[in-house]
Design a protein around this motif. Structure first.
Motif, mmCIF file in Angstrom:
data_model
loop_
_atom_site.group_PDB
_atom_site.id
_atom_site.type_symbol
_atom_site.label_atom_id
_atom_site.label_comp_id
_atom_site.label_asym_id
_atom_site.label_seq_id
_atom_site.Cartn_x
_atom_site.Cartn_y
_atom_site.Cartn_z
ATOM 1 N N HIS A 146 68.842 -25.603 -21.769
ATOM 2 C CA HIS A 146 68.674 -25.915 -23.194
ATOM 3 C C HIS A 146 70.022 -25.788 -23.895
ATOM 4 N N LYS A 147 70.406 -26.811 -24.627
ATOM 5 C CA LYS A 147 71.705 -26.804 -25.310
ATOM 6 C C LYS A 147 71.466 -26.637 -26.809
ATOM 7 N N CYS A 148 71.810 -25.457 -27.323
ATOM 8 C CA CYS A 148 71.630 -25.182 -28.743
ATOM 9 C C CYS A 148 72.734 -25.894 -29.519
ATOM 10 N N MET A 149 72.336 -26.606 -30.586
ATOM 11 C CA MET A 149 73.282 -27.486 -31.278
ATOM 12 C C MET A 149 73.391 -27.128 -32.759
ATOM 13 N N VAL A 150 74.510 -27.557 -33.349
ATOM 14 C CA VAL A 150 74.684 -27.462 -34.800
ATOM 15 C C VAL A 150 73.718 -28.462 -35.438
ATOM 16 N N PRO A 151 72.941 -28.066 -36.472
ATOM 17 C CA PRO A 151 72.059 -29.040 -37.143
ATOM 18 C C PRO A 151 72.849 -30.263 -37.607
ATOM 19 N N PRO A 152 72.248 -31.464 -37.565
ATOM 20 C CA PRO A 152 72.997 -32.707 -37.819
ATOM 21 C C PRO A 152 73.756 -32.759 -39.142
ATOM 22 N N GLU A 153 73.244 -32.100 -40.180
ATOM 23 C CA GLU A 153 73.869 -32.240 -41.500
ATOM 24 C C GLU A 153 74.903 -31.142 -41.791
ATOM 25 N N VAL A 154 75.205 -30.278 -40.800
ATOM 26 C CA VAL A 154 76.090 -29.123 -41.027
ATOM 27 C C VAL A 154 77.430 -29.348 -40.342
ATOM 28 N N GLU A 155 78.545 -28.945 -41.008
ATOM 29 C CA GLU A 155 79.849 -28.897 -40.338
ATOM 30 C C GLU A 155 80.693 -27.806 -40.977
ATOM 31 N N ALA B 275 71.670 -11.710 -24.037
ATOM 32 C CA ALA B 275 70.267 -12.057 -24.285
ATOM 33 C C ALA B 275 69.969 -11.931 -25.776
ATOM 34 N N TYR B 276 69.427 -13.005 -26.341
ATOM 35 C CA TYR B 276 69.118 -13.030 -27.773
ATOM 36 C C TYR B 276 67.769 -13.708 -27.987
ATOM 37 N N THR B 277 67.120 -13.364 -29.103
ATOM 38 C CA THR B 277 65.909 -14.083 -29.503
ATOM 39 C C THR B 277 66.329 -15.378 -30.203
ATOM 40 N N ILE B 278 65.332 -16.254 -30.451
ATOM 41 C CA ILE B 278 65.680 -17.551 -31.047
ATOM 42 C C ILE B 278 66.079 -17.414 -32.519
ATOM 43 N N ASP B 279 65.849 -16.225 -33.126
ATOM 44 C CA ASP B 279 66.177 -16.038 -34.543
ATOM 45 C C ASP B 279 67.450 -15.225 -34.773
ATOM 46 N N GLU B 280 68.055 -14.723 -33.692
ATOM 47 C CA GLU B 280 69.274 -13.932 -33.862
ATOM 48 C C GLU B 280 70.482 -14.854 -34.030
ATOM 49 N N THR B 281 71.417 -14.438 -34.886
ATOM 50 C CA THR B 281 72.598 -15.246 -35.172
ATOM 51 C C THR B 281 73.510 -15.303 -33.945
ATOM 52 N N LEU B 282 73.921 -16.520 -33.588
ATOM 53 C CA LEU B 282 74.863 -16.708 -32.478
ATOM 54 C C LEU B 282 76.287 -16.907 -33.007
ATOM 55 N N ILE B 283 76.431 -17.776 -34.004
ATOM 56 C CA ILE B 283 77.759 -18.003 -34.579
ATOM 57 C C ILE B 283 77.639 -18.108 -36.099
ATOM 58 N N THR B 284 78.743 -17.820 -36.773
ATOM 59 C CA THR B 284 78.796 -17.979 -38.226
ATOM 60 C C THR B 284 79.835 -19.041 -38.548
ATOM 61 N N LEU B 285 79.422 -20.023 -39.377
ATOM 62 C CA LEU B 285 80.322 -21.108 -39.773
ATOM 63 C C LEU B 285 80.753 -20.918 -41.221
ATOM 64 N N GLN B 286 82.020 -21.223 -41.486
ATOM 65 C CA GLN B 286 82.466 -21.341 -42.874
ATOM 66 C C GLN B 286 82.435 -22.819 -43.231
ATOM 67 N N LEU B 287 81.595 -23.164 -44.190
ATOM 68 C CA LEU B 287 81.408 -24.561 -44.564
ATOM 69 C C LEU B 287 82.551 -25.047 -45.446
ATOM 70 N N ASN B 288 82.606 -26.344 -45.663
ATOM 71 C CA ASN B 288 83.710 -26.945 -46.432
ATOM 72 C C ASN B 288 83.760 -26.442 -47.876
ATOM 73 N N ASP B 289 82.600 -26.017 -48.413
ATOM 74 C CA ASP B 289 82.604 -25.529 -49.800
ATOM 75 C C ASP B 289 82.908 -24.033 -49.901
ATOM 76 N N GLY B 290 83.271 -23.413 -48.758
ATOM 77 C CA GLY B 290 83.653 -22.004 -48.770
ATOM 78 C C GLY B 290 82.538 -21.043 -48.452
ATOM 79 N N THR B 291 81.294 -21.499 -48.496
ATOM 80 C CA THR B 291 80.178 -20.618 -48.150
ATOM 81 C C THR B 291 80.068 -20.493 -46.634
ATOM 82 N N THR B 292 79.312 -19.517 -46.196
ATOM 83 C CA THR B 292 79.113 -19.330 -44.756
ATOM 84 C C THR B 292 77.665 -19.647 -44.393
ATOM 85 N N LYS B 293 77.465 -20.042 -43.142
ATOM 86 C CA LYS B 293 76.111 -20.341 -42.648
ATOM 87 C C LYS B 293 75.973 -19.755 -41.251
ATOM 88 N N GLU B 294 74.915 -19.000 -41.057
ATOM 89 C CA GLU B 294 74.641 -18.404 -39.746
ATOM 90 C C GLU B 294 73.769 -19.359 -38.939
#
Length: 588
Positions: A147-156, A167-186
Motif C-alpha cells: 500500500h502506497k500512502c500518498m499526499v491528497p491530490p489538492e495538497v502541496e 508501526a503506526y495506526t492509520i490516524d497517526e501523523t507520518l509527516i508534517t507539511l508546511q503549505l504555501n500559505d505558511g500553515t502546516t498540515k499533518e
C-alpha cells in the motif's frame, strides 16, 4: 455549528425537509434518533430532499436531521483489501459483531480498523517539496500488495517533520507539511474522498495492452484492454457471475474490486465463501489478499445499492493512483439501474423508456467513463478496467439498460441461453459479441505473441460466420445435399466451437490458457483445415475424412496438451500430415 432541520415528509427511502435548511448538494446527513445515513439529492429554497441509505421504517415527521458538513465519502487507507464492505463502506464483519447476521439500522462502525498498527517505510525526508499524489510511505497491506500512502491530490508543500520507520495506526501523523500559505498540515495514512467525484490524474493513455484473462473466447476472439470497459449481458442462468469469477481469478490485474449490486443474498453468500477459499494462481496466497468485496444484496435499501457502484469505483481509483492495474466486476448494473428507477419514481420525476429515468444514459456513461489507463499525478501508470454484468429481463437485449450500456462500452460479451443450456461455457455467443479493442491491441499481439495471431483469429471468425450461413441452408434441405467443401466448413467450425471456444473451468489445464497455447491451438486447427481442404479439392469425400477420427483428436487438444508441454503441438502437425498421407494412399 452544523445545520439541522426537521423531517416534513417521508416516501420510502426519500425524505423531505421544509424550508431553507442551509444543507449543501450531495452533503451527507444523519437522519432521526438512530442517525441513519443519508445524502442530499435535491435543493430548493423551500424544500430539501434526502435519500436515506438505510431502512426508514419507524421514522416520523418532526424528527431531526443533522448535516455532516461533507459529501458522502469513503475512507482510503491500509485495510481495504481482504475486506468485505456494504454499499457505503461499512465492514460487514464489524457490523456482524455488533448487530448479528443482519445489518441493524443506524449502526455506526469505522470503515477501517483504527487500532491496528501497520509497518510503514517512510519514503520522503525533511526539506522535500511534495505535490498531490506523491508517495510518502509504503505499507505491506497484504502478502500480495504494498500500500502506497500518498499526499491528497489538492495538497502541496515542504516536508518539515518526518517520523522514523515503524508501526503506526492509520490516524497517526507520518509527516508534517508546511503549505504555501505558511500553515502546516499533518498527513496520516488516511484520506477521505467523495464517491461521486473522480480522482484526478495527469492524463489518459489510449488502449494498447490487453487484460489477459486465460479465457480463449475473450483473449483471442473479443479481447478487452487494460483500462477498458466491457458489458456481460445475459438472462438468468447464462453464467454472468461465473464469467466474472473466472476473470477475477485468472486475469493479470493486480487488484480485483467485486461489487455485488442488488444480487440475491444466497448468491452473494456463495461469492463470499468461494472468494475466501480461492488461491491466487500467481503467488499461491489467498486471492482475497488482492481483492475487496462490496456486498449490497437485494434486501438492502435501494439507495445504498445506487451508491455501492461509486464506492467500488473510488476504491479502484485510489489503488490505480498507486500504479496498480485494477479490475472492477460490477454484478449487476441492471439492479443498479432499477434502484435509480425506484428512487426516480419516489421523486415523481418524468419516466422515460420502461419507467427508467431520463438520465439513465448519462449515469451509465459517467460510470464507464471513470475507467481508463492513466498516467497518475505521482508519475506512475495505472488502470481501472470495468466489467459490468447486465441482467436484461427475459434475456431481451433490446431493453434500455443493455442498449444504453452498448453505447458506452467497447467490448460486448453477449451470453446466449441456448449455449448455456447445452452446457457450452463460457456461453459468450460469437455472433452477437464484439470487441472494438481488437485494432488497438493488434500491435501488442504481433510483438508479444505472433505476427499471425490476429490473422488466425479473423480466419476462425470467418469460418464461424460461414457455418452460421450454412446452417440456415441445412435447416431447409438437410446437410446431405451440401458439397464436400461446405461439409468441411461445418466440421471445422465444430472443432473451433468445441475445441477452442468451449472451456472447462474445472479442468486444471483448461481453466486458464496462456496466449501462446491459444495461438498454437488456432495454428493446429487451421493446419487441419488446410490439409483437409486439399484432400476435398482432390475429390476425397468428407465421409472418408471423418472416419479417420482426426477431428475429434484436435478437439481434445485442450485437455491432452498440458500448459507446460507446448512442444507436443509439433506431434499434432505430424499426425495431421500422417492423416493426409493415409487418405491419399487409401484412395489411390
Amino acid at each position: 455549528m452544523l445545520n439541522t432541520a426537521t423531517i416534513y415528509g417521508i416516501n420510502g427511502p426519500v425524505i423531505y425537509l421544509k424550508g431553507n435548511t442551509g444543507f449543501r448538494m450531495s452533503e451527507m446527513v444523519y437522519v432521526g434518533k438512530e442517525k441513519l445515513v443519508g445524502e442530499v439529492i435535491a435543493l430548493t429554497k423551500d424544500m430539501t430532499t434526502v435519500q436515506v441509505y438505510e431502512e426508514t421504517s419507524g421514522l416520523r415527521p418532526g424528527e431531526e436531521v443533522v448535516a455532516s458538513g461533507s459529501a458522502v465519502s469513503v475512507t482510503l487507507a491500509p485495510g481495504i483489501l481482504n475486506n468485505i464492505f456494504d454499499g457505503i463502506e461499512r465492514p460487514l464483519e464489524e457490523i456482524a459483531k455488533s448487530g448479528g447476521a443482519f445489518i441493524t439500522r443506524g449502526v455506526t462502525v469505522d470503515s477501517l480498523d483504527r487500532e491496528k498498527k501497520w509497518e510503514a517505510h517512510i519514503t520522503v525526508k525533511e526539506g522535500d517539496f511534495l505535490r498531490g499524489g506523491d508517495i510518502i510511505a509504503e505499507v505491506p497491506e497484504t502478502r500480495a500488495i504494498v500500500h502506497k500512502c500518498m499526499v491528497p491530490p489538492e495538497v502541496e508543500g515542504t516536508v518539515v517533520h518526518v517520523v522514523p520507520d515503524g508501526a503506526y495506526t492509520i490516524d497517526e501523523t507520518l509527516i508534517t507539511l508546511q503549505l504555501n500559505d505558511g500553515t502546516t498540515k499533518e498527513l496520516t495514512m488516511t484520506q477521505r474522498w467523495p464517491i461521486r467525484v473522480a480522482r484526478p490524474t495527469h492524463h489518459r493513455f489510449p488502449a494498447s495492452t490487453p487484460l489477459i484473462t486465460g479465457q480463449r473466447i475473450i483473449d483471442t476472439m473479443f479481447p478487452i484492454a487494460k483500462g477498458g470497459t466491457a458489458a456481460v449481458p445475459g438472462g438468468f442462468g447464462t453464467g454472468k457471475t461465473m464469467t466474472q469469477h473466472q476473470i477475477a481469478k485468472w486475469s493479470n490485474a493486480d487488484i480485483i474490486i467485486y461489487i455485488g449490486c442488488g444480487e440475491r443474498g444466497n448468491e452473494m453468500t456463495q461469492v463470499l465463501e468461494e472468494f475466501s477459499q480461492l488461491v491466487d494462481p500467481r503467488s499461491g496466497n489467498p486471492l482475497m489478499d488482492r481483492t475487496t468485496l462490496i456486498a449490497n444484496t437485494s434486501n438492502m435499501p435501494v439507495a445504498a445499492r445506487e451508491a455501492s457502484i461509486y464506492t467500488g469505483l473510488t476504491l479502484a481509483e485510489y489503488y490505480r493512483d498507486m500504479g496498480y492495474d485494477v479490475a472492477i466486476m460490477a454484478d449487476s448494473t441492471s439492479r443498479w439501474a432499477e434502484a435509480l428507477r425506484e428512487l426516480s419514481g419516489r421523486l415523481e420525476e418524468m419516466p422515460a423508456e420502461e419507467g427508467f429515468p431520463a438520465y439513465l444514459a448519462s449515469r451509465l456513461s459517467a460510470f464507464y467513463e471513470r475507467a481508463g489507463m492513466m498516467h497518475n499525478l505521482n508519475g506512475t501508470d495505472g488502470s481501472v478496467t470495468i466489467i459490468g454484468a447486465v441482467s436484461p429481463q427475459g434475456g431481451d437485449f433490446s431493453e434500455p439498460v443493455t442498449q444504453n450500456t452498448k453505447r458506452f462500452v467497447r467490448c460486448f460479451w453477449g451470453l446466449d441461453k441456448s449455449l448455456a443450456y447445452a452446457r457450452h461455457f463460457p456461453a459468450i455467443h460469437w455472433l452477437t459479441s464484439y470487441s472494438e479493442y481488437l485494432g488497438d491491441l493488434s500491435p501488442w499481439y504481433q510483438d508479444h505473441v505472433s505476427p499471425k495471431f490476429v490473422d488466425y483469429r479473423n480466419r476462425l471468425m470467418a469460418l464461424l460466420n460461414s457455418e452460421s450461413s450454412l446452417l440456415e441452408i441445412v435447416k431447409l434441405i438437410g446437410s446431405d445435399v451440401l458439397p464436400d467443401d461446405q461439409k468441411l466448413i461445418l466440421e471445422i467450425a465444430r472443432v473451433i466451437r468445441l475445441g477452442f471456444l468451449q472451456q472447462n473451468a474445472f479442468h486444471k489445464d483448461d481453466t486458464c490458457v496462456s496466449l501462446e497455447k491459444q495461438f498454437l491451438m488456432m495454428d493446429t486447427i487451421l493446419y487441419l483445415y488446410k490439409q483437409a481442404r486439399a484432400l476435398v479439392t482432390m475429390g476425397h469425400p468428407m465421409s472418408v475424412l471423418k472416419s479417420e477420427n482426426i477431428f475429434d483428436r484436435v478437439i481434445a487438444i485442450k485437455y491432452d496438451v498440458p500448459n507446460d508441454r507446448l512442444e507436443m503441438f509439433k506431434q499434432y502437425h505430424r499426425d495431421i500430415d500422417a492423416f493426409y498421407q493415409h487418405v491419399l494412399e487409401k484412395n489411390a
